[in-house]
Structures are given as C-alpha cells and as structure tokens.
Scaffold this active site. Structure first.
Site, short mmCIF file in Angstrom:
data_model
loop_
_atom_site.label_atom_id
_atom_site.label_comp_id
_atom_site.label_asym_id
_atom_site.label_seq_id
_atom_site.Cartn_x
_atom_site.Cartn_y
_atom_site.Cartn_z
N HIS A 93 0.80 -1.22 0.00
CA HIS A 93 0.00 0.00 0.00
C HIS A 93 0.84 1.28 0.00
O HIS A 93 0.29 2.38 -0.14
CB HIS A 93 -0.99 -0.01 1.18
CG HIS A 93 -2.33 0.56 0.83
ND1 HIS A 93 -3.47 0.30 1.55
CD2 HIS A 93 -2.72 1.37 -0.20
CE1 HIS A 93 -4.50 0.95 0.98
NE2 HIS A 93 -4.06 1.60 -0.06
N ASP A 130 -9.96 -0.35 3.83
CA ASP A 130 -8.81 -1.02 4.44
C ASP A 130 -9.20 -1.53 5.83
O ASP A 130 -10.11 -0.99 6.47
CB ASP A 130 -7.68 0.03 4.60
CG ASP A 130 -6.28 -0.57 4.59
OD1 ASP A 130 -6.06 -1.53 5.35
OD2 ASP A 130 -5.44 -0.07 3.85
N HIS A 181 -6.89 -1.28 7.99
CA HIS A 181 -5.97 -0.40 8.73
C HIS A 181 -6.10 1.04 8.26
O HIS A 181 -6.52 1.28 7.12
CB HIS A 181 -4.52 -0.86 8.52
CG HIS A 181 -4.32 -2.34 8.69
ND1 HIS A 181 -4.49 -3.23 7.65
CD2 HIS A 181 -4.02 -3.09 9.77
CE1 HIS A 181 -4.28 -4.47 8.08
NE2 HIS A 181 -4.00 -4.42 9.36
N ASP A 190 -3.48 3.19 7.97
CA ASP A 190 -2.29 3.53 7.18
C ASP A 190 -1.93 5.01 7.27
O ASP A 190 -1.47 5.63 6.31
CB ASP A 190 -2.49 3.14 5.70
CG ASP A 190 -2.59 1.62 5.51
OD1 ASP A 190 -2.31 0.88 6.48
OD2 ASP A 190 -2.97 1.20 4.41
N HIS A 227 4.26 1.00 4.22
CA HIS A 227 2.89 0.71 3.76
C HIS A 227 1.86 1.06 4.83
O HIS A 227 0.67 1.13 4.51
CB HIS A 227 2.73 -0.75 3.27
CG HIS A 227 2.58 -1.78 4.34
ND1 HIS A 227 1.88 -2.97 4.14
CD2 HIS A 227 3.03 -1.83 5.62
CE1 HIS A 227 1.91 -3.69 5.26
NE2 HIS A 227 2.60 -3.03 6.15
N ASP A 287 -7.50 -1.65 -0.32
CA ASP A 287 -6.64 -2.70 0.21
C ASP A 287 -7.49 -3.96 0.35
O ASP A 287 -8.54 -3.92 1.02
CB ASP A 287 -6.09 -2.26 1.58
CG ASP A 287 -4.99 -3.16 2.11
OD1 ASP A 287 -5.08 -4.39 1.91
OD2 ASP A 287 -4.07 -2.64 2.75
N ASP A 338 -7.20 -6.36 2.11
CA ASP A 338 -7.36 -6.85 3.49
C ASP A 338 -8.58 -6.24 4.19
O ASP A 338 -8.91 -6.62 5.32
CB ASP A 338 -6.07 -6.70 4.31
CG ASP A 338 -5.75 -5.26 4.76
OD1 ASP A 338 -6.65 -4.40 4.76
OD2 ASP A 338 -4.57 -5.04 5.11
N GLU A 397 -2.05 -5.14 -2.03
CA GLU A 397 -1.77 -6.12 -0.96
C GLU A 397 -2.26 -7.54 -1.26
O GLU A 397 -2.47 -8.33 -0.34
CB GLU A 397 -2.32 -5.63 0.40
CG GLU A 397 -1.70 -4.30 0.89
CD GLU A 397 -0.29 -4.41 1.47
OE1 GLU A 397 0.24 -5.53 1.56
OE2 GLU A 397 0.28 -3.33 1.82
MN LIG Z 1 -3.53 -0.72 3.59
#
Ligand SMILES: [Mn+2]
Length: 325
Positions: free
Chosen positions: A117, A140, A142, A144, A157, A248, A250, A293
């Site tokens: 990322h 995401d 997260h 980030d 990232h 992302d 994830d 990712e």
């Molecule tokens: Mn990310």
C-alpha cells in the site's frame, strides 16, 4: 416490498473520463513492508484475465509499468529512525506519482495494481495534481496514517495517508520530490472497513480532526449501504467531485481474501466489498482505483490464491462498471 419499488442498478457513466479509456499501472512493489510476494500481485491479477474483462465492459486499455527500470536497482542508504527502505519507496512512489498524474491529466482512468500500500503515496498525489478537489476513499482494515515518527514497524505501507497529507515533521531527502506538491486536506478523506488502528494512529486521526472514519462497528450499526452514502456525503456534499478509491484487499475478511500481508478477522463480506465498488461506479465520479496487498506467496494452498486474486479482479470490474443485471 413489491417489484415496482425495486431500484434499478444504474449503468455507470464516468463523468471525468473521456472515451472510456483506462491505463493499468503495474506497481510490482514490496519494499513498503517485509513480506516478499506482494510484488507478484499485478501479474497474477492480469493473468486472471482482468484486461479482457475490462475491455468487455467497454474500456480501451493500455498497460504500463513505471517501475520496470528501477526494480531491485535502488540502494537503500538513507536512514531515519526505524524506517525501512526509504530510498526504494521514495523512488518507486515518485515514478508512480508521475504516471498517475499523466494518466489522469490525459482524461484516462488510473487503475493501479499493487504491490503493497505504500504505492498510494504516488497514486494520491498524482491524482490530486490533476484534480485539486479530489476526495480519497480509503478501504482497508488499517488506517495507514502512521507518520514516520509514530510507526512501530517502520514499514511505509502503514504510512501513505500521512505522506499524502503532509503530516511528517521530517521528510527524508529521497522524498523531497513531494515537498512542493499539493497535499490532501483532512476533510477530503473517508475511511471504510477499519478494525485495527494503532494507538499512534488514533492520536494522529484525532489531532488532525479526521472524522469520516467508518469502522466495522459503523458497518454493523448502520449497514454498508448507509455507510457508503455517509462517506460519499462527507467527501463531497454536492456529489460532483472526483474520487480516488484506494482499495486494500485486506478490508475484506480473510475468509474470502486469505493471501494478504496483514489479515484481520471480522472484515467485510465479499458482497459488501463488491457492493461498495458497484456503488462507487454508479456515482460516476471515480477517476482512479488502487488494488493493493494481494500476496500469492502467503497462500497456504491454491484455493487461497484463486480466492484472493479473483476477489481483487472482481473489485476492479465492479468499480469499472460491471453490474449484476
Ligand atoms: Mn492498507
């Protein structure tokens, strides 16, 4: 509910894109984190037939790889605290920045395939150069948004949003290319899907008064449909500003997307993840999309690879106009 109450899913029209043209920007980059394999993401997504599928949706496509010349050739010599690979991340994100800037300036859709990322430092600043009123939708698990001073892992990232907003107090020399660029303002970002926010990041979000943070709690509480509308409203009251979506994989639950570097359970269902992309397409305001990712090397079996890569491709197709009916 009766049949005549059903709302028809609208066929997307892309307000900012001339002639239904897109550039697939390969970003086979992994130095923003420590797990090898994520650089294989672009080729796996393309091998799955993504370009063919997008052409069937009416897009004319070209594929570029701005990192072709530099991959593996940049020596990491710059040091700052615990941060890893400053030189190679700075070099690659600058090349991605230029490519996204030129692609969007041309009126083409920028579809960037990561890679980790960290590449979004380049995609955000590139799209922002072309579209000063850009809104960023960050999908995401997260946030980030670690700064170079708050990150515990030292992996960039986890820092791209802080770079794009200009939140780093010290910018190491290799990143000096971004000093003169317009930065993303705090009211031009919305998050969806978060469920693992570092303590340092919570502080950064609060200190900078970033309020459009829709976590999994909000999705459970209000439903995905309402969350998307709230996020779009927050970015863009009148609904006519360009949007970059940095997606992302994830964000989707590891049940559906297992082959990714930092999986967190309790995420989006696959349908929620795709619906989000369908709805973004419908706004007509998408100017770019990052899919990041996907790491085929982290799969424990072949089905995990197929699940992860097909989810990444499906997000791209939905954001680029695929509808169910
Ligand atoms: Mn990310």
């Amino acid at each position: 509910m009766t049949f005549d109450m059903l709302e028809k899913q609208e066929t997307p029209h892309y307000n900012f894109i001339k002639g239904h043209a897109l550039t697939v920007i390969k970003a086979p980059f992994s130095d923003g984190q420590s797990k090898k394999g994520v650089e294989k993401g672009p080729d796996y997504l393309l091998k799955q037939g993504l370009v063919h599928d997008l052409e069937n949706l009416g897009w004319t496509t070209e594929i570029v790889n701005p990192l072709a010349e530099v991959t593996g050739s940049v020596q990491n010599v710059t040091t700052y605290k615990n941060i890893h690979n400053i030189d190679s991340v700075a070099c690659s994100t600058e090349l991605i920045y230029k490519t996204v800037r030129d692609t969007t300036k041309d009126g083409r859709f920028a579809l960037t395939l990561g890679g980790d990322h960290s590449i979004a430092i380049g995609t955000i600043l590139g799209a922002l150069k072309t579209y000063p009123d850009l809104g960023l939708l960050w999908i995401d698990a997260h946030a980030d948004i670690n700064t170079l001073d708050t990150t515990e892992s030292g992996n960039i990232h986890g820092c791209p949003v802080a770079f794009a907003m200009g939140l780093n107090e010290v910018v190491p020399a290799p990143f000096s290319w971004l000093n003169s660029l317009r930065k993303l303002k705090k009211n031009r970002i919305a998050y969806i899907g978060l469920r693992d926010i570092d303590e340092g990041e919570k502080q950064v979000l609060k200190e900078n008064n970033i309020t459009s943070v829709f976590t999994m709690y909000h999705i459970d509480r209000y439903g995905m449909n309402n969350v998307i509308e709230m996020a779009l409203k927050a970015l863009n009251k009148d609904g006519d500003s360009p949007i970059l979506c940095s997606y992302d994989v994830d964000s989707v639950d590891p049940l559906y997307v297992p082959a990714t570097g930092t999986p967190v359970r309790g995420g989006l269902t696959l349908r929620e993840g795709l619906f989000l992309a369908e709805r973004l397409a419908e706004t007509g305001n998408l100017v770019g999309l990052d899919i990041v990712e996907c790491n085929p090397d982290l799969a424990t079996n072949d089905i995990h690879v197929v699940d992860t890569i097909s989810a990444g491709c499906a997000v791209a197709r939905c954001a680029l106009g695929e509808t169910l009916f």
